[in-house]
Design a protein around this motif. Sequence first.
Motif, PDB file in Angstrom:
ATOM      1  N   GLY A 292       0.840  -1.190   0.000  1.00 46.21           N
ATOM      2  CA  GLY A 292       0.000   0.000   0.000  1.00 46.21           C
ATOM      3  C   GLY A 292       0.874   1.238   0.000  1.00 46.21           C
TER       4      GLY A 292
ATOM      5  N   GLY B 209       0.400   5.143  -5.501  1.00 41.55           N
ATOM      6  CA  GLY B 209       0.104   3.748  -5.789  1.00 41.55           C
ATOM      7  C   GLY B 209      -0.626   3.604  -7.095  1.00 41.55           C
TER       8      GLY B 209
ATOM      9  N   SER C  71      -4.540   1.586  -1.094  1.00 45.72           N
ATOM     10  CA  SER C  71      -4.218   0.562  -2.079  1.00 45.72           C
ATOM     11  C   SER C  71      -5.345   0.457  -3.100  1.00 45.72           C
TER      12      SER C  71
ATOM     13  N   CYS D  66      -8.366  -5.749  -1.051  1.00 48.74           N
ATOM     14  CA  CYS D  66      -7.832  -4.440  -0.653  1.00 48.74           C
ATOM     15  C   CYS D  66      -7.605  -4.370   0.853  1.00 48.74           C
TER      16      CYS D  66
ATOM     17  N   ASP E 221      -4.505  -6.126   1.730  1.00 50.99           N
ATOM     18  CA  ASP E 221      -3.294  -5.400   1.317  1.00 50.99           C
ATOM     19  C   ASP E 221      -2.872  -4.356   2.350  1.00 50.99           C
ATOM     20  N   ILE E 222      -3.837  -3.667   2.925  1.00 50.19           N
ATOM     21  CA  ILE E 222      -3.429  -2.647   3.895  1.00 50.19           C
ATOM     22  C   ILE E 222      -3.256  -3.241   5.296  1.00 50.19           C
TER      23      ILE E 222
ATOM     24  N   THR F  14     -10.453   1.217  -4.553  1.00 52.25           N
ATOM     25  CA  THR F  14      -9.373   1.823  -3.777  1.00 52.25           C
ATOM     26  C   THR F  14      -9.795   1.886  -2.323  1.00 52.25           C
TER      27      THR F  14
END
Lengths: 357, 357
Positions: A46, A140, B64, B92, B95-96, B160
């Motif tokens: 991220g 990103g 992200s 997502c 990912d974070i 996002t």
Amino acid sequence: MQLKPTKAYAAAGVDIDLGNRVKAGLPRLLAATRRAGVIGRVGGFGGLFALDVKKYREPVLVASVDGVGTKLKLAFALDCHDTIGQDLVNHCVNDIAVLGAEPLFFLDYLGTGKLEPRVFAAIIRGFAKACAENHCALIGGETAQMPGFYQPGEYDVSGTIVGVVERKRLLDGKAIRAGDLVLGLASSGLHTNGYSLARRILFEQMRLTPKSYLPELQNTIGDELLRVHVGYGPLMQGLLRRFNPPSSARNQAPSIRAFAHITGGGFIDNIPRVLPRNSGVVIHRETWDVPPIFRLLQEAGRVPDREAYQVFNMGIGMVAIVAANQAQAVLKFVRRRGHRAWCIGEVVRGRRGVEVV
Amino acid sequence: MQLKPTKAYAAAGVDIDLGNRVKAGLPRLLAATRRAGVIGRVGGFGGLFALDVKKYREPVLVASVDGVGTKLKLAFALDCHDTIGQDLVNHCVNDIAVLGAEPLFFLDYLGTGKLEPRVFAAIIRGFAKACAENHCALIGGETAQMPGFYQPGEYDVSGTIVGVVERKRLLDGKAIRAGDLVLGLASSGLHTNGYSLARRILFEQMRLTPKSYLPELQNTIGDELLRVHVGYGPLMQGLLRRFNPPSSARNQAPSIRAFAHITGGGFIDNIPRVLPRNSGVVIHRETWDVPPIFRLLQEAGRVPDREAYQVFNMGIGMVAIVAANQAQAVLKFVRRRGHRAWCIGEVVRGRRGVEVV
């Protein structure tokens, strides 16, 4: 076992190694957009941004996502890919500037069938250029290779911006009242809206091509349609600092009541977004010069007036609704910064909506 | 002049009125994802989120963007559109979460040729469901009608996410050292990676269809491939609260050193993202049950081992690198919350990279 990219996945149309090579050029491009707050580098899971909480009592994050629509077809036809990212970033910056926010960071998404390094680099260059101009970090992105999804040479892009505004200074249109004036800031052309209709009129009905030169435009159709979406962000932030200063009395109505970004839905759908109940807007269409491209589209496409102002921006990319006694000062401020602008209408008591007369 | 949606734009393939009608059902769906911080409603130019600055000394925003790749082709084939949004949100969030962040809000982008209200509603339902599960507000989105871009019935989605983490608690892998153990958390299937290769093997080489039932899967191919990407966010946040508590001594290395989300690039590209220089990881592939779908893909597609672990997750959706003396406690914690997990490898001194033995 040492692992290297191999062949089966590439045969299925996805080339991880190519993807990695293409992305290798990114850090340099992104470095140009670096600003206070950015931590680390792209490549992790991220993007990171440290919000400076000392600058805000009640920071409100403002986020917006957008695409550029079928303007992309022009980019494909002209093999010109470095303005699309600028269109998208400027569009997003404008969207959050309307709420009084300044941009912090941006992330892009690029969906494509097969990754072409040259095209990819041009697109990202556009993102990076506009991010730098708007003091916005590109932190990103995702590039999806999707075989069988997009036609050869084609792609779709979208982008998400996040900005911040002090809660008290959020522009919500509540201060709008009858008698306020509506100012229009010049657009550079279609910006990112109405391209499906424009392409139909110009390329199907009129049988023109992107390379056709039209004397009334003093330009080719392609170049005219690819003009970059104007970014009003820095101008709008300047206007807010000058006309709605933080030092102004707490309960005083701000001189700049609201902005409306004239995007998809034109005047008709966008201005009402910021109007309070019982307030309408009257737009006087003789007050500004409708650029030749819009006249051409409307005439050749026999687009009724009422539709033209819902599909196209007709030469006005951003609207500011301001206290009547500040209108001339605002216009002067805007023009001194190189933007053309006109007083194009006023707020009236009545049904929430827009009338173009 | 009163303005209503009219016909030329619709004839060009864009129906503003249809778009507006479809979007009319949104507020109810989005309300389910409302959480502390959300201000106002979708429909303005941007989504608003008030960050609670009292909760953080140095808040770092973590953002992200992602898509779901050609998994979409399965959704099209099965006319099943309500899991795609879940795949994307969970992806997502994961990912974070890898960086220690909890989600705040999410925005989606949907590009399509022609908007089908039923399909649109299903997609958004998926986004809303997963956002609610992850305590993440769905504060914005863009639906682009792009005639001539996507094949009939097809679309692309991206999303996002923005989350937040206290700067001191950002997980950056710096604490990783030789001797740490690598734990693997079970995936539900392919998650969102390797679909182009999987589709080629299953549908082109093996001539199966999404409806084909395979005894070794005890499932149809389509249902197997559409399994929802597991969201590990709440579990990971629980792990960090339990094993890396804020109260722990300031300079003490955290017990959970790092996470790696096993997405595109598999073990090979994702684990090194969090490794410090001079640290490698050895994965022992006999330590967990590789699910039948991966065995099938590898055998039928004659995918070399080295490639399989770069394209597919092989049954491991998330990797945690932990202090050796905490590994058993972490596994117990994870399993008690209903996730399967194994100790699958260790950190060794050496070149930054992954070896699968």
